[in-house]
Design a protein around this motif. Structure first.
Motif, PDB file in Angstrom:
ATOM      1  N   CYS A  33       2.270   6.336  -7.245  1.00 28.23           N
ATOM      2  CA  CYS A  33       1.179   7.170  -7.813  1.00 28.23           C
ATOM      3  C   CYS A  33       1.910   8.723  -7.818  1.00 28.23           C
ATOM      4  O   CYS A  33       1.822   9.376  -8.622  1.00 28.23           O
ATOM      5  CB  CYS A  33      -0.173   7.204  -7.031  1.00 28.23           C
ATOM      6  N   ALA A  34       2.387   8.956  -6.747  1.00 22.21           N
ATOM      7  CA  ALA A  34       3.327  10.312  -6.647  1.00 22.21           C
ATOM      8  C   ALA A  34       4.414  10.198  -7.477  1.00 22.21           C
ATOM      9  O   ALA A  34       4.512  11.352  -8.047  1.00 22.21           O
ATOM     10  CB  ALA A  34       3.815  10.573  -5.098  1.00 22.21           C
ATOM     11  N   VAL A  77       0.974  -1.367   0.081  1.00 21.39           N
ATOM     12  CA  VAL A  77      -0.028   0.031  -0.065  1.00 21.39           C
ATOM     13  C   VAL A  77       0.884   1.274   0.060  1.00 21.39           C
ATOM     14  O   VAL A  77       0.726   1.993  -0.855  1.00 21.39           O
ATOM     15  CB  VAL A  77      -0.941   0.063   1.106  1.00 21.39           C
ATOM     16  N   LEU A  78       1.881   1.308   0.786  1.00 19.50           N
ATOM     17  CA  LEU A  78       2.703   2.253   0.848  1.00 19.50           C
ATOM     18  C   LEU A  78       3.528   2.615  -0.271  1.00 19.50           C
ATOM     19  O   LEU A  78       3.807   3.853  -0.870  1.00 19.50           O
ATOM     20  CB  LEU A  78       3.683   2.327   2.116  1.00 19.50           C
ATOM     21  N   GLY A  97       5.893  -2.852  -7.470  1.00 18.37           N
ATOM     22  CA  GLY A  97       4.784  -2.575  -6.592  1.00 18.37           C
ATOM     23  C   GLY A  97       3.723  -3.665  -6.871  1.00 18.37           C
ATOM     24  O   GLY A  97       2.806  -3.897  -6.085  1.00 18.37           O
ATOM     25  N   TYR A  98       3.467  -3.994  -8.109  1.00 16.88           N
ATOM     26  CA  TYR A  98       2.188  -4.819  -8.572  1.00 16.88           C
ATOM     27  C   TYR A  98       2.738  -6.138  -7.971  1.00 16.88           C
ATOM     28  O   TYR A  98       1.740  -6.618  -7.366  1.00 16.88           O
ATOM     29  CB  TYR A  98       2.292  -4.700  -9.930  1.00 16.88           C
ATOM     30  N   LEU A  99       3.945  -6.666  -7.997  1.00 12.70           N
ATOM     31  CA  LEU A  99       4.299  -8.017  -7.611  1.00 12.70           C
ATOM     32  C   LEU A  99       4.137  -7.932  -5.845  1.00 12.70           C
ATOM     33  O   LEU A  99       3.604  -8.987  -5.463  1.00 12.70           O
ATOM     34  CB  LEU A  99       5.579  -8.166  -7.853  1.00 12.70           C
ATOM     35  N   LEU A 100       4.448  -6.871  -5.484  1.00 13.74           N
ATOM     36  CA  LEU A 100       4.098  -6.702  -3.962  1.00 13.74           C
ATOM     37  C   LEU A 100       2.649  -7.112  -3.635  1.00 13.74           C
ATOM     38  O   LEU A 100       2.414  -7.738  -2.750  1.00 13.74           O
ATOM     39  CB  LEU A 100       4.757  -5.480  -3.269  1.00 13.74           C
ATOM     40  N   GLY A 101       1.757  -6.311  -4.286  1.00 15.22           N
ATOM     41  CA  GLY A 101       0.393  -6.528  -4.101  1.00 15.22           C
ATOM     42  C   GLY A 101      -0.009  -7.753  -4.285  1.00 15.22           C
ATOM     43  O   GLY A 101      -0.692  -8.335  -3.648  1.00 15.22           O
ATOM     44  N   CYS A 102       0.447  -8.469  -5.338  1.00 15.43           N
ATOM     45  CA  CYS A 102      -0.053  -9.833  -5.530  1.00 15.43           C
ATOM     46  C   CYS A 102       0.608 -10.879  -4.621  1.00 15.43           C
ATOM     47  O   CYS A 102      -0.054 -11.917  -4.149  1.00 15.43           O
ATOM     48  CB  CYS A 102       0.588 -10.597  -7.007  1.00 15.43           C
TER      49      CYS A 102
END
Length: 222
Positions: free
Chosen positions: A135-136, A128-129, A166-171
């Motif tokens: 995004c920033a 999330v962080l 980041g996407y892999l972290l989310g998955c």
């Protein structure tokens, strides 16, 4: 008989189209299945798995697939339009993730449980962080003049590769969540393995897309 270069190219493109279509189906199907299991509204916790599935499985996956040359749902639109939609989907994903994080944090507080004491919790927090930071960082692509010493091509490369992380972290967070007590008592047997395949499939598709668009192309230029 050896395949000709044209035949190999056609076969490779067909595989990419098929895998992209599968990613679209999984991106939508996984959150739908989670919604059935969690029954949002039945408890405060029930919103957490749904919001996280929406953020990292549906919204973020679709935000990235927008740039797929084979399976983008908006490939007939200009790149400017696709970039704006990408931004909108990414912001929605971040909002869902932040809300899901806030809900699970408050739910643990109400039940007197420790915060971020499992690999799932830590990975989810990091995801999330990281998404917020990504995004920033994307603002720099909308306004590249803010980074005068960096070329637009280099900014795109770094944004794409860091976004993939980041996407892999989310998955990874989703997969660890499927190892939780709530999920393993609700989903068992072959269904559990099938659920675990969902973020794995989308991860492989997105990795291939980003690699072909930036990493392999960058390597070939040297």
């Amino acid at each position: 008989m050896a395949l000709t270069a044209e035949t190999e190219s056609r076969l490779y493109r067909s595989l990419r189209v098929a895998s992209g279509a599968a990613a679209h189906l999984v991106a939508l199907g996984f959150p739908a299945a989670v919604a059935v299991l969690a029954r949002p509204g039945s408890s405060l916790f029930s919103w957490h798995p749904l919001l996280m599935a929406l953020a990292f499985s549906f919204l973020m996956t679709e935000a990235l697939l927008i740039f797929s040359p084979e399976t983008s749902l908006l490939r007939s639109f200009s790149r400017k339009v696709r970039v704006r939609v990408h931004w909108a989907l990414q912001l929605l994903a971040l909002l869902c993730a932040l809300l899901g994080l806030a809900i699970i944090t408050y739910n643990k507080h109400l039940n007197g449980k420790g915060h971020f004491v499992t690999w799932h919790g830590l990975t989810g927090l990091l995801a999330v962080l990281y998404t917020g930071g990504q995004c920033a960082g994307g603002v720099l692509l909308l306004y590249p003049k803010l980074m005068k010493n960096w070329t637009l091509a280099k900014l795109k490369l770094y944004h794409a590769t860091s976004g993939l992380v980041g996407y892999l972290l989310g998955c990874a967070s989703l997969m660890l969540g499927m190892c939780s007590l709530w999920f393993t008592t609700t989903v068992t047997g072959a269904s559990w393995y099938l659920a675990m395949l969902c973020p794995l499939i989308t991860s492989l598709v997105i990795m291939n897309q980003v690699s072909n668009a930036y990493l392999y192309r960058k390597r070939s230029q040297h």
